[in-house]
Design an enzyme around this catalytic site. Structure first.
Site, short mmCIF file in Angstrom:
data_model
loop_
_atom_site.label_atom_id
_atom_site.label_comp_id
_atom_site.label_asym_id
_atom_site.label_seq_id
_atom_site.Cartn_x
_atom_site.Cartn_y
_atom_site.Cartn_z
CG ASP A 12 -32.62 122.13 1.44
OD1 ASP A 12 -32.80 120.95 1.12
OD2 ASP A 12 -31.94 122.49 2.41
CE LYS A 15 -30.92 120.12 -5.71
NZ LYS A 15 -30.86 120.92 -4.49
N GLY A 39 -32.85 115.03 -0.12
CA GLY A 39 -34.23 114.61 0.12
C GLY A 39 -35.17 115.34 -0.82
CG HIS A 40 -35.63 115.13 -4.58
ND1 HIS A 40 -35.07 116.35 -4.34
CD2 HIS A 40 -34.92 114.58 -5.59
CE1 HIS A 40 -34.05 116.52 -5.15
NE2 HIS A 40 -33.93 115.46 -5.92
CD GLN A 198 -26.15 116.88 -1.26
OE1 GLN A 198 -25.40 116.43 -2.08
NE2 GLN A 198 -27.06 116.13 -0.67
P1 IMP Z 1 -23.35 115.92 4.72
O1 IMP Z 1 -23.64 116.03 3.27
O2 IMP Z 1 -24.34 115.06 5.47
O3 IMP Z 1 -21.93 115.52 4.98
O4 IMP Z 1 -23.52 117.40 5.37
C1 IMP Z 1 -22.65 118.47 5.03
C2 IMP Z 1 -23.40 119.78 4.94
O5 IMP Z 1 -24.25 119.75 3.81
C3 IMP Z 1 -24.31 120.06 6.14
O6 IMP Z 1 -24.35 121.45 6.34
C4 IMP Z 1 -25.67 119.59 5.66
O7 IMP Z 1 -26.72 120.23 6.33
C5 IMP Z 1 -25.59 120.00 4.19
N1 IMP Z 1 -26.48 119.20 3.33
C6 IMP Z 1 -26.29 117.92 2.93
N2 IMP Z 1 -27.28 117.53 2.13
C7 IMP Z 1 -28.12 118.58 2.01
C8 IMP Z 1 -29.32 118.79 1.25
O8 IMP Z 1 -29.82 117.94 0.52
N3 IMP Z 1 -29.87 120.03 1.38
C9 IMP Z 1 -29.33 121.01 2.15
N4 IMP Z 1 -28.20 120.85 2.85
C10 IMP Z 1 -27.60 119.65 2.78
#
Ligand code: IMP
Length: 397
Positions: A12, A15, A39-40, A198
């Site tokens: 977040d 990007k 998510g964008h 991420q």
């Molecule tokens: P997962 O990727 O759904 O397995 O989640 C693992 C961790 O990564 C959790 O803390 C999520 O909140 C975090 N996370 C996954 N994708 C994002 C993103 O795009 N932005 C911020 N945090 C993310």
């Protein structure tokens, strides 16, 4: 030569806006890891469009957009995005491609995730179990949907096979050997922008394990997630917000007091793009940022959302940790150590207004001092500063 852009914090970092801005200078935008957990939000013709899988370069006519093999695909989400883009009149025939080697998220991955969702605070998008099956060699990949006989043999659930058949009929033409394609584009001297999802601090190897995602958002993920040569990447843009946020569980050493968090969350719109969860907010953490710069090999930094700090009388930056009476500027490998880390802050005077400023020299002196301090600490120059939500709200240094 190619460029990579990745988050240096816990995701977040803003990007999407930078990719959208930079895409005009590239021929190709390529994702290399993650899935629909990312998510964008892109502002297109005055309307917000949410993308989770398709690279944001898709809004630029003629740009090629590729989903590399390191990404895990939720076919339902992808289908929704492609239909949405078609409805908005965005034509992506012959310029959107998905790697045959991408692993497919299956219905049971969502069920299996329910257990870990609570502990880790995952996004519920099946990411962890899909990558676990990839590593344990029990997954199926996008190219496999061209042989129903094969996917039946791999034990895929019968109802899901029907969904895969429908996806193949409607969108099968987009599935291709992207390794071959990326190398051929490189030979033709096309410029590729690799888009990370991420951030480095959520990297499965280098992040705050186990509170991480299941892929490698850092630079190594580009190599394994696309098959490109390491020598073809000449620039790595690390993206850092002027403060820090985190969704999901896990330590955030520089977390602000509740009132400041609420203010930042409100002004910065700090709610998860995928899950809508409120993000925890913290001061900039240079111990973590310097570590992330090293891991990523960032050659420059894009600093985002500086305007969100406008109007604060004081701004803090975490420069060291105190762990059990020891002062350190090294980011600990163990989460139980990080949980005990108390940040030591350097305090800066705030500034009034950075919005609408077009050039670096027009920034308030206090903001310049803040930026200069970051550069000195991490040893990399700031090349872009984002000062607002709109595409053009960007200072190129
Ligand atoms: P997962 O990727 O759904 O397995 O989640 C693992 C961790 O990564 C959790 O803390 C999520 O909140 C975090 N996370 C996954 N994708 C994002 C993103 O795009 N932005 C911020 N945090 C993310």
């Amino acid at each position: 030569m190619h460029t990579a852009l990745m988050g240096l914090q816990w995701g977040d970092e803003g990007k999407g806006k930078l990719i959208d801005y930079l895409a005009t200078n590239f021929d190709v935008v390529c994702r290399y890891q993650g899935g629909a957990n990312a998510g964008h939000t892109v502002l297109y013709k005055g309307e917000n469009i949410y993308l989770h899988l398709v690279p944001s370069g898709i809004f630029h006519p003629n740009k090629i957009c590729i989903i590399g093999n390191g990404t895990v695909i939720d076919i339902k989400k992808l289908q929704e995005e492609l239909v949405q883009l078609k409805e908005k009149g965005i034509d992506f025939d012959n310029r959107f491609f998905i790697s045959k080697r991408c692993h497919i998220i299956q219905p049971e991955h969502f069920t299996r995730e329910e257990r870990m969702q609570k502990d880790i605070g995952t996004t519920g998008r099946g990411i962890g179990p899909a990558y676990a099956d990839k590593i344990s060699r029990s997954g199926v990949r996008m190219g496999d949907i061209f042989s129903i006989k094969y996917i039946k043999k791999r034990g895929v659930n019968t109802d899901f096979i029907k969904s895969l058949k429908t996806f193949k009929e409607n969108f099968g033409q987009f599935i291709t050997d992207t390794v071959d394609m990326l190398h051929s584009l490189t030979r033709k001297e096309k410029k590729i922008l690799f888009e990370g999802a991420q951030g480095v601090m959520l990297d499965i190897d280098f992040g705050t394990y186990p509170y991480v995602t299941s892929s490698n958002p850092s630079t190594g993920g580009i190599l394994t997630g696309t098959g490109i040569s390491p020598f073809s990447i000449s620039k790595i843009i690390g993206v850092a917000k002027t403060y820090t946020t985190r969704v999901g569980n896990g330590p955030l050493p520089t977390q602000m007091d509740n009132n400041t968090q609420e203010m930042i969350r409100d002004v910065g719109g700090e709610y998860g793009a995928t899950t809508g969860r409120p993000r925890r907010c913290g001061w900039l953490d240079l111990v973590a940022l310097k570590y992330a710069v090293q891991i990523s090999g960032a050659t420059e930094i894009a600093l985002t959302k500086i305007d969100v700090l406008d109007g604060l009388s004081q701004i803090k930056i975490g420069t060291e940790y105190e762990i059990d009476g020891h002062i350190t500027n090294k980011f600990p490998a163990e989460v139980w150590n990080l949980e005990r880390a108390k940040p030591i802050y350097t305090i800066f005077s705030g500034w009034d207004n950075t919005r609408e400023i077009k050039e670096y020299k027009g920034l308030p002196e206090e903001a310049k001092e803040y930026i200069h301090y970051i550069e000195e600490y991490v040893g990399v120059k700031v090349s872009m500063i984002s000062i607002g939500k709109k595409r053009g709200d960007l200072i190129i240094v």
